[in-house]
Write a protein that holds these residues in place. Structure first.
Motif, mmCIF file in Angstrom:
data_model
loop_
_atom_site.group_PDB
_atom_site.id
_atom_site.type_symbol
_atom_site.label_atom_id
_atom_site.label_comp_id
_atom_site.label_asym_id
_atom_site.label_seq_id
_atom_site.Cartn_x
_atom_site.Cartn_y
_atom_site.Cartn_z
ATOM 1 N N UNK A 121 0.845 -1.192 0.000
ATOM 2 C CA UNK A 121 0.000 0.000 0.000
ATOM 3 C C UNK A 121 0.875 1.234 0.000
ATOM 4 N N UNK A 122 0.503 2.231 -0.811
ATOM 5 C CA UNK A 122 1.267 3.488 -0.866
ATOM 6 C C UNK A 122 1.378 4.104 0.525
ATOM 7 N N UNK A 123 2.489 4.823 0.758
ATOM 8 C CA UNK A 123 2.720 5.363 2.107
ATOM 9 C C UNK A 123 2.525 6.875 2.229
ATOM 10 N N UNK A 124 2.195 7.566 1.139
ATOM 11 C CA UNK A 124 1.976 9.026 1.189
ATOM 12 C C UNK A 124 1.235 9.432 -0.081
ATOM 13 N N UNK A 125 0.653 10.620 -0.102
ATOM 14 C CA UNK A 125 -0.015 11.082 -1.329
ATOM 15 C C UNK A 125 0.941 11.146 -2.522
ATOM 16 N N UNK A 126 2.201 11.540 -2.261
ATOM 17 C CA UNK A 126 3.191 11.620 -3.346
ATOM 18 C C UNK A 126 3.487 10.220 -3.890
ATOM 19 N N UNK A 127 3.702 9.255 -2.986
ATOM 20 C CA UNK A 127 3.944 7.870 -3.414
ATOM 21 C C UNK A 127 2.737 7.336 -4.171
ATOM 22 N N UNK A 128 1.547 7.632 -3.694
ATOM 23 C CA UNK A 128 0.328 7.112 -4.331
ATOM 24 C C UNK A 128 0.232 7.617 -5.766
ATOM 25 N N UNK A 129 0.443 8.897 -5.967
ATOM 26 C CA UNK A 129 0.347 9.464 -7.322
ATOM 27 C C UNK A 129 1.398 8.827 -8.233
ATOM 28 N N UNK A 130 2.616 8.700 -7.724
ATOM 29 C CA UNK A 130 3.712 8.119 -8.502
ATOM 30 C C UNK A 130 3.408 6.659 -8.844
ATOM 31 N N UNK A 131 2.973 5.897 -7.845
ATOM 32 C CA UNK A 131 2.745 4.454 -8.038
ATOM 33 C C UNK A 131 1.528 4.187 -8.929
#
Ligand code: DAT
Ligand code: MG
Length: 138
Positions: A121-131
């Protein structure tokens, strides 16, 4: 914008027939499944996805493990779903992960060089957008 997070059922979870159980927990929690697909990752996708871990002792085993079979990739939506899914997933080490969590209830140490822990699971909004961009390219 609606908050989104990227969730993967990793190859161990797919192999063990736990995809439905993971989705059941996500839906029971109340998050919306916005996108869903089954695919086998490429080395290139994993190099991007796990760039932060390059050079660590578990990096190569992690990439090999993630290439070992198909994954189920999902985009979840819901207020605070990034931290909410991390909470559902539990701690990284499945032996230490709390009972009640996906990793704590369904995962264990198999003695491999990388922890096989069922989900990402993504760990931050930035990681989520990137992933999300890696797994669900526009
Ligand atoms: P998480 O998946 O909880 O965000 P992470 O991003 O730190 O954890 O690491 C990515 C994956 O790599 C993790 O799900 C399991 C594996 N891993 C992490 N740390 C490890 C370690 N010290 N030994 C073996 N595998 C590890
Ligand atoms: Mg991580």
């Amino acid at each position: 914008m609606t908050m989104q997070t990227l969730v993967l059922v990793k190859p161990d979870g797919v192999r063990r027939g736990l995809t439905g159980e993971v989705i059941r927990r996500i839906e029971a929690k109340g998050y919306t499944l916005a996108q869903l697909k089954k695919l086998t990752a490429t080395r290139e996708m994993l190099a991007e996805h796990y760039a932060e871990h390059e050079g660590k002792p578990f990096y190569e085993p992690l990439v090999e493990f993630m290439l070992s079979g198909p994954v189920v990739a999902m985009v979840l939506e819901g207020e605070r779903c990034i931290e909410g899914f991390r909470s559902l997933a539990g701690a990284t080490d499945p032996t230490a992960a709390a009972p009640g969590t996906i990793r704590g209830d369904l995962g264990r140490d198999w003695g491999a060089k990388v922890q096989e822990n069922i989900v990402h699971g993504s760990d931050s909004p930035e990681s989520a957008a990137r992933e999300i961009g890696i797994w669900f390219p526009a």
